[in-house]
Enzyme design. Structure first.
Site, PDB file in Angstrom:
ATOM      1  N   ALA A  37       0.855  -1.202   0.000  1.00 13.30           N
ATOM      2  CA  ALA A  37       0.000   0.000   0.000  1.00 13.30           C
ATOM      3  C   ALA A  37       0.883   1.242   0.000  1.00 13.30           C
ATOM      4  O   ALA A  37       0.735   2.149   0.810  1.00 13.30           O
ATOM      5  CB  ALA A  37      -0.979  -0.006   1.164  1.00 13.30           C
ATOM      6  N   ASP A  45      -0.426  -1.241  -4.532  1.00 17.63           N
ATOM      7  CA  ASP A  45      -1.524  -0.381  -4.061  1.00 17.63           C
ATOM      8  C   ASP A  45      -2.755  -0.723  -4.882  1.00 17.63           C
ATOM      9  O   ASP A  45      -2.732  -1.667  -5.690  1.00 17.63           O
ATOM     10  CB  ASP A  45      -1.164   1.120  -4.169  1.00 17.63           C
ATOM     11  CG  ASP A  45      -1.898   1.968  -3.124  1.00 17.63           C
ATOM     12  OD1 ASP A  45      -3.111   2.183  -3.285  1.00 17.63           O
ATOM     13  OD2 ASP A  45      -1.269   2.388  -2.138  1.00 17.63           O
ATOM     14  N   HIS A  81      -2.336   2.528  10.697  1.00 16.09           N
ATOM     15  CA  HIS A  81      -3.097   3.528  11.476  1.00 16.09           C
ATOM     16  C   HIS A  81      -4.449   3.862  10.852  1.00 16.09           C
ATOM     17  O   HIS A  81      -5.286   4.477  11.490  1.00 16.09           O
ATOM     18  CB  HIS A  81      -2.249   4.785  11.753  1.00 16.09           C
ATOM     19  CG  HIS A  81      -2.193   5.786  10.636  1.00 16.09           C
ATOM     20  ND1 HIS A  81      -1.883   7.109  10.848  1.00 16.09           N
ATOM     21  CD2 HIS A  81      -2.407   5.652   9.300  1.00 16.09           C
ATOM     22  CE1 HIS A  81      -1.914   7.746   9.694  1.00 16.09           C
ATOM     23  NE2 HIS A  81      -2.221   6.895   8.744  1.00 16.09           N
TER      24      HIS A  81
HETATM   25  C1  SAM Z   1      -1.993   6.995   3.960  1.00 17.65           C
HETATM   26  S1  SAM Z   1      -1.679   6.320   2.368  1.00 17.65           S
HETATM   27  C2  SAM Z   1      -0.017   5.801   2.605  1.00 17.65           C
HETATM   28  C3  SAM Z   1       0.729   5.609   1.318  1.00 17.65           C
HETATM   29  C4  SAM Z   1       2.196   5.249   1.467  1.00 17.65           C
HETATM   30  N1  SAM Z   1       2.409   4.065   2.250  1.00 17.65           N
HETATM   31  C5  SAM Z   1       2.994   6.411   2.042  1.00 17.65           C
HETATM   32  O1  SAM Z   1       3.490   6.321   3.144  1.00 17.65           O
HETATM   33  O2  SAM Z   1       3.111   7.420   1.334  1.00 17.65           O
HETATM   34  C6  SAM Z   1      -2.644   4.830   2.419  1.00 17.65           C
HETATM   35  C7  SAM Z   1      -2.580   4.001   1.152  1.00 17.65           C
HETATM   36  O3  SAM Z   1      -3.326   2.789   1.344  1.00 17.65           O
HETATM   37  C8  SAM Z   1      -3.911   2.445   0.087  1.00 17.65           C
HETATM   38  N2  SAM Z   1      -5.003   1.487   0.295  1.00 17.65           N
HETATM   39  C9  SAM Z   1      -6.161   1.708   0.967  1.00 17.65           C
HETATM   40  N3  SAM Z   1      -6.911   0.587   0.943  1.00 17.65           N
HETATM   41  C10 SAM Z   1      -6.219  -0.352   0.230  1.00 17.65           C
HETATM   42  C11 SAM Z   1      -6.476  -1.702  -0.133  1.00 17.65           C
HETATM   43  N4  SAM Z   1      -7.588  -2.331   0.250  1.00 17.65           N
HETATM   44  N5  SAM Z   1      -5.547  -2.367  -0.850  1.00 17.65           N
HETATM   45  C12 SAM Z   1      -4.393  -1.737  -1.244  1.00 17.65           C
HETATM   46  N6  SAM Z   1      -4.096  -0.453  -0.912  1.00 17.65           N
HETATM   47  C13 SAM Z   1      -5.000   0.225  -0.188  1.00 17.65           C
HETATM   48  C14 SAM Z   1      -4.359   3.785  -0.438  1.00 17.65           C
HETATM   49  O4  SAM Z   1      -4.608   3.735  -1.842  1.00 17.65           O
HETATM   50  C15 SAM Z   1      -3.185   4.686  -0.057  1.00 17.65           C
HETATM   51  O5  SAM Z   1      -2.229   4.746  -1.086  1.00 17.65           O
END
Ligand code: SAM
Length: 469
Positions: free
Chosen positions: A275, A298, A349
């Site tokens: 992700a 992601d 989180h």
């Molecule tokens: C707060 S962002 C953090 C992104 C990255 N890890 C960073 O630190 O920049 C949360 C990420 O979780 C991804 N996400 C949310 N639900 C997801 C899922 N079910 N499967 C894969 N990714 C997911 C979102 O698309 C987003 O890119």
């Protein structure tokens, strides 16, 4: 009296330390009234200064709590929402851009009110509250100027440019103004409904997505993410993504490099950014360790954005298959079975304990015995000693001097604000203590090998290194 004297001495000693450090390095500590200094002043490029600053902030608040009449303390905290509302006027009324051309001289309220088209009497009271809280300067009566706090929310655009294209106000800015816009609007208004949500039997123990303070405040059953995607909320969606970009710049960006030693991995080892969004953390790693192979995972919807981001910032990373993107769902089977490292930053989180355990179990099922799992999150600190603070094998982070609280009190309050910010928008989302992460990992087949904690005076992500049990 003894605590007061100790805290008073901590403040004077810390001021001396800052002065000595600045003199040694030939830099001056910025003046509060000076609107030409930005967010990252070189005065702070010394960890001892950061520590001294945190000690001063913590000690000043501690002294205030000791000496102030409790009835005044209660009123002051209870009414603090007015500061947040006043800051909402500052940012959404474009007051910063109006004041910017006038520097330290400032501008008379008549003219500020004319340019912003806000009632003069009400605006003056709002700006005076902000000056009282040192967010602006009242240069002489009814004349207000930016200081080094308020200037950080300058978008760099003129008031005419903003008027011509209000939807584009934050594009190309540092993102700080977008953060303030978001938190003084969504966060503040949602936060006002925390007590109703926690005390109403209908929502008190609910784990439903639509039972948050945000849902009450914005009168919707949709999740925050679904609400953002409504056609009428286009502006909100854009604002939120700019606020998130701005927020990530407020943290030190290299927490991924300050823990597990990637040099110990053989060339060609696979590192998976689970992700990972567009892969901003992978980019830091790929630059520092180009001999490894990286996969950014992601939602499929991010594939295009990831490509655009890398082409603009580090196109070489995409050549030769060194870095690739893979669409996944973190709640389904993890497709990569030969990873040397899985890492997740700011993912757990967002989710409840139950969902976190599901995510962690999928990673555990795909792990080899030698696979490392790195978790990068803000760690909540206890205010008093806990079993985890001195748990064997954990890297000791320095602790604040007594009688400050172990989490540095007001000097370490931001992670606790972030925690409630998670609470208001997403049911189960939260910041966690190390003990809490320990429990989640134990429930999903992992155990902590080491912890690289940010010292108490750095607001940023810590790194937990876990291994399969
Ligand atoms: C707060 S962002 C953090 C992104 C990255 N890890 C960073 O630190 O920049 C949360 C990420 O979780 C991804 N996400 C949310 N639900 C997801 C899922 N079910 N499967 C894969 N990714 C997911 C979102 O698309 C987003 O890119």
């Amino acid at each position: 009296m003894e605590d007061l004297r100790t805290l008073g001495k901590l403040i004077t000693d810390s001021i001396q330390l800052i002065d000595d450090s600045c003199t040694r390095r030939g830099v001056t500590f910025p003046k509060l009234e000076d609107p030409t200094t930005g967010l990252n002043d070189s005065a702070y490029d010394d960890l001892e200064v950061k520590q001294a600053v945190t000690n001063i902030v913590a000690a000043a608040a501690h002294i205030t709590a000791i000496v102030r009449l409790p009835s005044d303390t209660l009123q002051s905290h209870g009414l603090k929402n007015h500061v947040s509302s006043a800051m909402g006027v500052l940012v959404r009324g474009h007051i910063v851009e109006i004041l910017k051309p006038y520097g330290r001289e400032g501008l008379h309220i008549d003219e500020i009110a004319r340019q912003s088209d806000i009632d003069k009497n009400k605006l003056a009271r709002i700006l005076r509250l902000l000056a009282t809280e040192h967010i602006l300067t009242e240069v002489k009566s009814d004349v207000f100027a930016l200081n080094r706090v308020s200037v950080t929310i300058d978008t760099g655009k003129s008031i005419d440019e903003i008027r011509a294209k209000p939807d584009e106000k934050y594009i190309g800015s540092s993102g700080t103004a977008a953060i303030l816009d978001h938190i003084t609007h969504h966060s503040q208004k949602s936060s006002a409904y925390i007590s109703e949500t926690l005390l109403d039997p209908k929502t008190a123990h609910s784990t439903e997505a639509g039972a948050t303070p945000f849902n009450r405040s914005f009168q919707t059953d949709l999740t925050f993410w679904e609400w953002l995607e409504l056609p009428e909320n286009k502006h909100e969606l854009r604002l939120f993504s700019m606020a998130m970009r701005g927020a990530s710049k407020l943290f030190p960006s290299d927490a991924i490099l300050k823990g597990f030693d990637f040099d110990t991995l053989p060339s060609g080892s696979v590192v998976v950014d689970v992700a990972g969004g567009v892969g901003s953390q992978t980019m830091i790693l790929a630059r520092a360790h180009p001999q490894l192979k990286y996969v950014i995972q992601d939602r499929a919807a991010l594939a295009g954005e990831m490509q655009e981001f890398w082409k603009a910032e580090y196109a070489d990373g995409l050549t030769g298959g060194k870095v690739s993107f893979q669409a996944i769902d973190i709640f389904s089977e993890q497709p990569i079975k030969d990873a040397s490292v899985f890492f997740m930053r700011m993912i757990l989180h967002d989710w409840s304990d139950t969902k976190c355990i599901t995510i962690l179990k999928h990673l555990r099922a795909a792990a080899q015995p030698s696979t490392k799992l790195l978790i990068l999150e803000v760690l909540l600190a206890y205010a008093v000693p806990s079993a985890s603070s001195d748990a064997k094998g954990l890297e000791a982070a320095t602790t604040p001097p007594a009688p400050l609280l172990l989490n540095a009190g007001h000097g370490g309050v931001l992670p606790h604000f972030y925690d409630l910010t998670m609470m208001i928008g997403m049911n189960g989302a939260q910041e966690r203590t190390l003990d809490h992460f320990n429990a989640l990992l134990a429930a999903s087949g992992w155990k902590i090998e080491s912890v690289h904690k940010q010292p108490y005076y750095v607001n940023g992500h810590s790194q937990i290194v876990a291994v399969p049990v």
